[in-house]
Write an enzyme that holds these catalytic residues in place. Structure first.
Site, PDB file in Angstrom:
ATOM      1  N   HIS A 211     -61.351 -83.859 -62.191  1.00 19.03           N
ATOM      2  CA  HIS A 211     -60.888 -84.351 -60.894  1.00 19.03           C
ATOM      3  C   HIS A 211     -61.801 -85.387 -60.242  1.00 19.03           C
ATOM      4  O   HIS A 211     -61.489 -85.886 -59.158  1.00 19.03           O
ATOM      5  CB  HIS A 211     -60.668 -83.194 -59.914  1.00 19.03           C
ATOM      6  CG  HIS A 211     -61.948 -82.594 -59.400  1.00 19.03           C
ATOM      7  ND1 HIS A 211     -62.624 -81.614 -60.076  1.00 19.03           N
ATOM      8  CD2 HIS A 211     -62.675 -82.842 -58.283  1.00 19.03           C
ATOM      9  CE1 HIS A 211     -63.704 -81.277 -59.396  1.00 19.03           C
ATOM     10  NE2 HIS A 211     -63.773 -82.005 -58.308  1.00 19.03           N
TER      11      HIS A 211
HETATM   12  C1  UD1 Z   1     -62.795 -82.852 -52.878  1.00 17.30           C
HETATM   13  C2  UD1 Z   1     -64.274 -83.119 -52.702  1.00 17.30           C
HETATM   14  C3  UD1 Z   1     -64.987 -82.940 -54.034  1.00 17.30           C
HETATM   15  C4  UD1 Z   1     -64.680 -81.590 -54.633  1.00 17.30           C
HETATM   16  C5  UD1 Z   1     -63.194 -81.360 -54.693  1.00 17.30           C
HETATM   17  C6  UD1 Z   1     -62.940 -79.940 -55.125  1.00 17.30           C
HETATM   18  C7  UD1 Z   1     -64.952 -84.778 -51.026  1.00 17.30           C
HETATM   19  C8  UD1 Z   1     -65.437 -86.165 -50.835  1.00 17.30           C
HETATM   20  N1  UD1 Z   1     -64.532 -84.490 -52.257  1.00 17.30           N
HETATM   21  O1  UD1 Z   1     -62.284 -83.834 -53.765  1.00 17.30           O
HETATM   22  O2  UD1 Z   1     -66.384 -83.039 -53.840  1.00 17.30           O
HETATM   23  O3  UD1 Z   1     -65.237 -81.543 -55.930  1.00 17.30           O
HETATM   24  O4  UD1 Z   1     -62.609 -81.549 -53.394  1.00 17.30           O
HETATM   25  O5  UD1 Z   1     -61.662 -79.721 -55.600  1.00 17.30           O
HETATM   26  O6  UD1 Z   1     -64.962 -84.002 -50.109  1.00 17.30           O
HETATM   27  N2  UD1 Z   1     -54.415 -83.091 -52.374  1.00 17.30           N
HETATM   28  C9  UD1 Z   1     -53.249 -82.361 -52.404  1.00 17.30           C
HETATM   29  N3  UD1 Z   1     -53.271 -81.082 -51.925  1.00 17.30           N
HETATM   30  C10 UD1 Z   1     -54.396 -80.521 -51.401  1.00 17.30           C
HETATM   31  C11 UD1 Z   1     -55.561 -81.286 -51.356  1.00 17.30           C
HETATM   32  C12 UD1 Z   1     -55.563 -82.560 -51.856  1.00 17.30           C
HETATM   33  O7  UD1 Z   1     -52.210 -82.821 -52.876  1.00 17.30           O
HETATM   34  O8  UD1 Z   1     -54.343 -79.347 -50.970  1.00 17.30           O
HETATM   35  C13 UD1 Z   1     -54.400 -84.465 -52.948  1.00 17.30           C
HETATM   36  C14 UD1 Z   1     -54.209 -85.539 -51.890  1.00 17.30           C
HETATM   37  O9  UD1 Z   1     -53.405 -86.531 -52.407  1.00 17.30           O
HETATM   38  C15 UD1 Z   1     -55.609 -86.088 -51.715  1.00 17.30           C
HETATM   39  C16 UD1 Z   1     -56.245 -85.870 -53.076  1.00 17.30           C
HETATM   40  O10 UD1 Z   1     -55.655 -84.695 -53.574  1.00 17.30           O
HETATM   41  O11 UD1 Z   1     -55.608 -87.434 -51.342  1.00 17.30           O
HETATM   42  C17 UD1 Z   1     -57.751 -85.713 -52.999  1.00 17.30           C
HETATM   43  O12 UD1 Z   1     -58.119 -84.693 -52.056  1.00 17.30           O
HETATM   44  P1  UD1 Z   1     -59.550 -84.788 -51.289  1.00 17.30           P
HETATM   45  O13 UD1 Z   1     -59.828 -83.526 -50.571  1.00 17.30           O
HETATM   46  O14 UD1 Z   1     -59.625 -86.040 -50.513  1.00 17.30           O
HETATM   47  O15 UD1 Z   1     -60.564 -84.975 -52.459  1.00 17.30           O
HETATM   48  P2  UD1 Z   1     -60.735 -84.152 -53.798  1.00 17.30           P
HETATM   49  O16 UD1 Z   1     -60.553 -85.088 -54.930  1.00 17.30           O
HETATM   50  O17 UD1 Z   1     -59.910 -82.926 -53.736  1.00 17.30           O
HETATM   51  N1  UDP Z   2     -61.087 -73.147 -59.810  1.00 18.94           N
HETATM   52  C1  UDP Z   2     -59.931 -72.382 -59.612  1.00 18.94           C
HETATM   53  N2  UDP Z   2     -58.749 -72.830 -60.122  1.00 18.94           N
HETATM   54  C2  UDP Z   2     -58.641 -73.993 -60.827  1.00 18.94           C
HETATM   55  C3  UDP Z   2     -59.830 -74.763 -61.021  1.00 18.94           C
HETATM   56  C4  UDP Z   2     -61.021 -74.323 -60.494  1.00 18.94           C
HETATM   57  O1  UDP Z   2     -59.986 -71.308 -58.997  1.00 18.94           O
HETATM   58  O2  UDP Z   2     -57.541 -74.344 -61.271  1.00 18.94           O
HETATM   59  C5  UDP Z   2     -62.358 -72.686 -59.221  1.00 18.94           C
HETATM   60  C6  UDP Z   2     -63.525 -72.523 -60.173  1.00 18.94           C
HETATM   61  O3  UDP Z   2     -63.548 -71.240 -60.740  1.00 18.94           O
HETATM   62  C7  UDP Z   2     -64.713 -72.756 -59.241  1.00 18.94           C
HETATM   63  C8  UDP Z   2     -64.194 -73.764 -58.227  1.00 18.94           C
HETATM   64  O4  UDP Z   2     -62.759 -73.684 -58.318  1.00 18.94           O
HETATM   65  O5  UDP Z   2     -65.041 -71.545 -58.562  1.00 18.94           O
HETATM   66  C9  UDP Z   2     -64.656 -75.157 -58.536  1.00 18.94           C
HETATM   67  O6  UDP Z   2     -64.006 -76.047 -57.665  1.00 18.94           O
HETATM   68  P1  UDP Z   2     -63.738 -77.569 -58.019  1.00 18.94           P
HETATM   69  O7  UDP Z   2     -63.885 -77.807 -59.464  1.00 18.94           O
HETATM   70  O8  UDP Z   2     -62.456 -77.929 -57.370  1.00 18.94           O
HETATM   71  O9  UDP Z   2     -64.864 -78.319 -57.181  1.00 18.94           O
HETATM   72  P2  UDP Z   2     -66.377 -78.734 -57.497  1.00 18.94           P
HETATM   73  O10 UDP Z   2     -67.129 -77.505 -57.873  1.00 18.94           O
HETATM   74  O11 UDP Z   2     -66.361 -79.771 -58.569  1.00 18.94           O
HETATM   75  O12 UDP Z   2     -66.837 -79.337 -56.224  1.00 18.94           O
END
Ligand code: UD1
Ligand code: UDP
Length: 377
Positions: A211
């Site tokens: 991601h």
């Molecule tokens: C965010 C965090 C990242 C973390 C990740 C965990 C920041 C800068 N980034 O990235 O550090 O590793 O979360 O998963 O805070 N979206 C949905 N549904 C949701 C949430 C998001 O559809 O419930 C889609 C939206 O189109 C959004 C995109 O995902 O624009 C990205 O979501 P966002 O929270 O901005 O960043 P992540 O890539 O999720």
């Molecule tokens: N995780 C989850 N379901 C998924 C993918 C990840 O429950 O489909 C959990 C995983 O076990 C871990 C956390 O989400 O506890 C990690 O989050 P993510 O990878 O979104 O964010 P990051 O750690 O990179 O910020």
């Protein structure tokens, strides 16, 4: 919401990895100091049920006292909406301390809103550094650390990083609270046999999560990764729960059909228990997640990280993590690398022992009591 809830320790969460980190600390604060009010603020950075509600349920977090609904947007939009929303809650509730986990935009917003109101901040997972300024998280981490009065670190390298930036007061090496959540839930997660719906066997499949913007927002890198995944799936069936950002990027790059092969089992993001059970019994995990690097090390499952850097070097030094680089073609090396990985045990990283939440709660209690806080476990 009207009038103070009496929350003297306010936890701010917002995105998927925040919940696993915060839950053990919130629980321990409530258990150890029942007189200390707690307040749970959910910014709504993540809002789909499978990115948010499922974790509140499965980690037995209380329903948030406040849900801000900031949603998605540019970094500035999302951070600004969170900042404004959190500020209003803090003005009304006046907690003594704001606890912010991790490195997401909600983390920085919580810390910044608090300090501007003269409220002290505890950063949970302080001191991580990738030294890669192209990562949005690196700015969130650095700034949050420099705004915090209590810095709860999960590994010695994090303490060292803070010292190198002149931060020594208020640092406590408490261990990894995400591993507390893992140890609390892994037996139940395995017992539910979450691999069965995919028709794969324990030890016989790979689990994939991707991601990071550096990978999925670059159409050429994403295409190369998808093609390499399809090749890897000839050796191992792959279960791939697709993050919403990646769903959008695969569609935009026209790669949905390329990735949807018989042996690449695509799913929505999984709930914590399903994901943890699949992770615990995987032959390998391929990821760019931060938390997944840690969990695989605690589980003893080989992890291949598709990034140039890691802010979690202890997972490479003492755990099961191999940094492949941001080079999707290296996915093809995994079967050969796995030969060398076979048989690695669950790692014993210091203080990743299931009691980090308790130590964090003790540090918070001492901090609130005005006791001196130094680097100590
Ligand atoms: C965010 C965090 C990242 C973390 C990740 C965990 C920041 C800068 N980034 O990235 O550090 O590793 O979360 O998963 O805070 N979206 C949905 N549904 C949701 C949430 C998001 O559809 O419930 C889609 C939206 O189109 C959004 C995109 O995902 O624009 C990205 O979501 P966002 O929270 O901005 O960043 P992540 O890539 O999720
Ligand atoms: N995780 C989850 N379901 C998924 C993918 C990840 O429950 O489909 C959990 C995983 O076990 C871990 C956390 O989400 O506890 C990690 O989050 P993510 O990878 O979104 O964010 P990051 O750690 O990179 O910020």
């Amino acid at each position: 919401m009207s009038g103070p809830i009496g929350g003297s320790v306010c936890f701010v969460v917002g995105a998927r990895p925040n919940f696993m980190k915060a839950a053990p600390v919130l629980r321990a604060v409530r258990a150890k100091a029942p007189g200390t009010g707690t307040l749970l603020v959910h910014t709504g950075q993540h809002y789909d049920p499978e990115m948010s509600d499922v974790f509140l349920d499965q980690l037995a977090l209380p329903a948030p006292d406040v849900f801000l609904g900031v949603g998605s947007g540019t970094h500035a939009e999302q951070t600004a909406r969170a900042l404004v929303g959190i500020e209003a809650v803090l003005v009304e509730q006046q907690p003594a301390l704001v606890v912010v986990p991790g490195d997401v935009n909600s983390t920085l917003a919580g810390a910044l809103a608090a300090v501007k109101l003269g409220i002290q901040v505890a950063h949970l997972e302080a001191g991580l550094r990738s030294f890669d300024p192209s990562m949005p998280e690196e700015h969130n981490r650095r700034l949050t650390d420099h705004l915090s009065s209590l810095l709860l670190a999960h590994s010695q390298s994090a303490v060292d990083n803070l010292a190198a930036e002149g931060i020594e007061d208020g640092v406590r090496l408490v261990g990894n609270t995400m591993i507390d959540s893992l140890l609390d839930h892994v037996d139940a997660a395995r017992a539910a046999r979450p691999w069965e719906p995919y028709g794969v066997e324990p030890g016989g499949y790979g689990l994939v999560t991707l991601h990071r913007p550096a990978l999925v927002d670059d159409p050429e890198l994403l295409r190369a990764a998808v093609e390499a995944l399809v090749d890897l799936a000839a050796s191992f069936p792959l279960v791939f729960p697709v993050h919403p950002r990646t769903v959008e990027r695969l569609a935009a790059a026209g790669l949905e059909e390329t990735v949807a092969r018989a042996n690449v089992l695509l799913t929505k993001p999984l709930g914590y228990l399903d994901f943890l059970g699949l992770e615990a019994e995987a032959r390998l995990v391929l990821t760019d997640s931060g938390g997944v690097q840690e969990e695989t090390s605690a589980l003893g499952v080989p992890c291949f990280t598709l990034r140039d850097s890691t802010e979690r070097p202890v997972t490479v030094e003492l755990g099961t993590n191999t940094l492949l680089g941001l080079e999707p073609e290296r996915i093809g090396e995994i079967p050969a690398l796995l030969g060398r990985e076979r048989g690695r045990a669950a790692s014993q990283i210091p203080l990743w022992d299931g009691n980090a939440g308790e130590r964090a709660a003790d540090a918070i209690a001492q901090f609130l009591a005005g006791a001196p806080v130094g680097v100590a476990t």
